[in-house]
Design a protein around this motif. Structure first.
Motif, mmCIF file in Angstrom:
data_model
loop_
_atom_site.group_PDB
_atom_site.id
_atom_site.type_symbol
_atom_site.label_atom_id
_atom_site.label_comp_id
_atom_site.label_asym_id
_atom_site.label_seq_id
_atom_site.Cartn_x
_atom_site.Cartn_y
_atom_site.Cartn_z
ATOM 1 N N HIS A 47 23.815 44.603 45.126
ATOM 2 C CA HIS A 47 23.966 44.407 43.681
ATOM 3 C C HIS A 47 22.741 43.744 43.077
ATOM 4 C CE1 HIS A 47 27.819 45.926 42.306
ATOM 5 N NE2 HIS A 47 28.166 45.817 43.571
ATOM 6 N N HIS A 59 31.461 40.421 39.700
ATOM 7 C CA HIS A 59 31.937 41.401 40.678
ATOM 8 C C HIS A 59 31.619 40.969 42.111
ATOM 9 C CE1 HIS A 59 32.452 45.272 42.758
ATOM 10 N NE2 HIS A 59 31.218 45.104 43.217
ATOM 11 N N HIS A 97 26.534 43.350 50.483
ATOM 12 C CA HIS A 97 27.030 43.839 49.199
ATOM 13 C C HIS A 97 26.336 43.134 48.038
ATOM 14 C CE1 HIS A 97 30.067 43.653 45.840
ATOM 15 N NE2 HIS A 97 29.978 44.956 46.017
HETATM 16 FE FE LIG Z 1 30.098 46.505 44.472
#
Ligand SMILES: [Fe+2]
Length: 433
Positions: free
Chosen positions: A138, A47, A134
């Protein structure tokens, strides 16, 4: 490459090394879902690469999609975490290969892009700040997954400075206005903008986060059994969850124990409490004759320099976090003891506001006046409303690149797998003002 581009490249490498370290384990552990609250680790890994492809390669770089067929799988809005294990995700080898391929092209884009042009996505490297933060976020989520997995030996620990006792439990913030949010932090998210002036009456706020010792006193005083201390919906949560202590705590032989990354150890009473939900924080505060600070009270106590009439990036100023100022970036796999960072004090004398534990505030997650979503609605805007409470300050697992005085995090008031704690506040009495 310019110095600024070199710095971005260094940050990109650092965060990727971190993601790879957390996923450097057996395939079975990466593919398994350790809790319905979390994605399998291999989902997070691919991701972050897909997000980087979408924003740096396609949006900023104008490059044709590498793997458009996987976009849907890694769209966090299309698939709730509980359903992700059933997706035809990339396996560990394929995921690593994919993110490495994306990263190579990202560095080419960085080399050729104009970071001073008019495009707000390019300006000051915003799009690189977006993907770096980001991925760090994560990585912190992956640490929460590893904690839930209870597998020993997967997460490294480290050394932290000792705590100290000050005798001064709270600090005073006099009545006055301050500038909340930011117009000048180049990598600030849309929800931190724009800056606006807000007046706060005088208040007291804890010098340190609430410690395990103080929290244990609340439990031993019957705090979890007395609805008097709980908000009505908090008491409902308490009854349905059967919670009697922070997550990962157990009581045995008259001692509180906690399980931390697969190891069980006595609860260190001088550390900030973590793994409590908003309802627990709210109940504790009421029991202590206090309340949770509002988000504005938290931010002013953290970074407002009244003498200079400006907000600081961090409590101590604008210099990057040093090891003697804050516990960030997974130096050790736990919060530091209370009083460990006198050099990290804010202008009002509050300590450990940055790092250690995310701190629940009383505030629900709302836009600031004049908010405009950027670069996409799903980052912040769709979460605004009463379902989420704001957390501030970053935890020991947060990276310095994704932490600052104005940074806002949010979650449901029942969540406690996150590295969350709190500190208390109280309004000043008329004599104190
Ligand atoms: Fe995300």
């Amino acid at each position: 490459m310019s110095d600024f581009k070199e710095r971005i490249a260094t940050e990109l490498t650092a965060v990727r090394n971190r993601s790879l370290a957390y996923t450097d384990t057996e395939d079975d552990l990466l593919l398994r879902q350790h809790s319905p609250l979390m994605s399998p680790l291999v989902w997070d890994l691919a991701h972050v690469g897909n997000y980087e492809e979408l924003w740096v390669l396609r949006e900023a770089g104008g490059i044709t999609p590498l793997r458009p067929e996987i976009d849907d799988l890694y769209d966090a809005f299309k698939h709730p975490r509980a359903n992700r294990p059933s997706l035809p995700m990339l396996g560990p080898v394929e995921a690593r290969h994919y993110i490495e391929g994306v990263r190579g092209r990202v560095l080419d884009v960085l080399d050729s892009i104009d970071l001073h042009g008019p495009d707000p996505l390019h300006r000051d490297g915003f799009v690189f700040g977006l993907v770096i933060q980001h991925e760090h976020q994560h990585d912190e989520t992956m640490l929460a997954t590893l904690q839930l997995s209870k597998e020993p030996g997967l997460v490294r620990d480290g050394v932290l400075p000792p705590g100290r006792v000050t005798g001064e439990e709270e600090v005073f913030v006099p009545s006055g206005s301050f500038l909340m949010g930011t117009d000048i932090q180049p990598w600030a998210y849309d929800n931190e903008r724009p800056a606006y002036r807000i007046h706060l009456p005088g208040y007291w706020i804890d010098r340190f986060p609430v410690g395990n010792g103080a929290y244990a006193a609340f439990i031993e005083d019957g705090g979890y059994d007395d609805p008097h201390w709980w908000a009505p919906e908090g008491w409902r949560w308490r009854q349905e969850s059967h919670a009697t202590a922070p997550l990962f705590w157990t009581r045995e032989g008259g001692t509180w124990w906690r399980t931390r990354f697969g190891r069980t150890e006595p609860v260190p009473m001088e550390e900030p409490v973590q793994h409590v939900c908003w309802y627990e924080a709210d109940a504790y505060a009421r029991w202590a004759g206090r309340r949770l600070p509002t988000e504005a009270e938290w931010e002013k106590a953290c970074g407002w320099d009244a003498a200079a009439g400006r907000a600081r990036t961090y409590p101590w100023g604008d210099d990057v976090p040093r090891p003697d100022r804050a516990n960030l970036g997974h130096r050790a796999a736990r919060p530091a003891p209370l009083g460990a960072f006198p050099a990290g004090a804010s202008p009002y004398g509050a300590e450990q506001m940055i790092g250690d534990v995310w701190e629940w505030t009383d505030s629900v997650f709302l836009p600031y006046p004049g908010f405009r979503s950027f670069p996409y609605r799903e980052y912040s805007e769709v979460f605004f409303g009463k379902d989420y409470r704001v957390l501030r300050g970053g935890s020991w697992a947060a990276d310095p690149a994704a932490v600052r005085t104005t940074f806002r995090n949010w979650d449901h008031p029942i969540r406690r797998q996150i590295f969350s704690g709190f500190r208390c506040a109280r309004s000043a009495s008329p004599e104190e003002v």
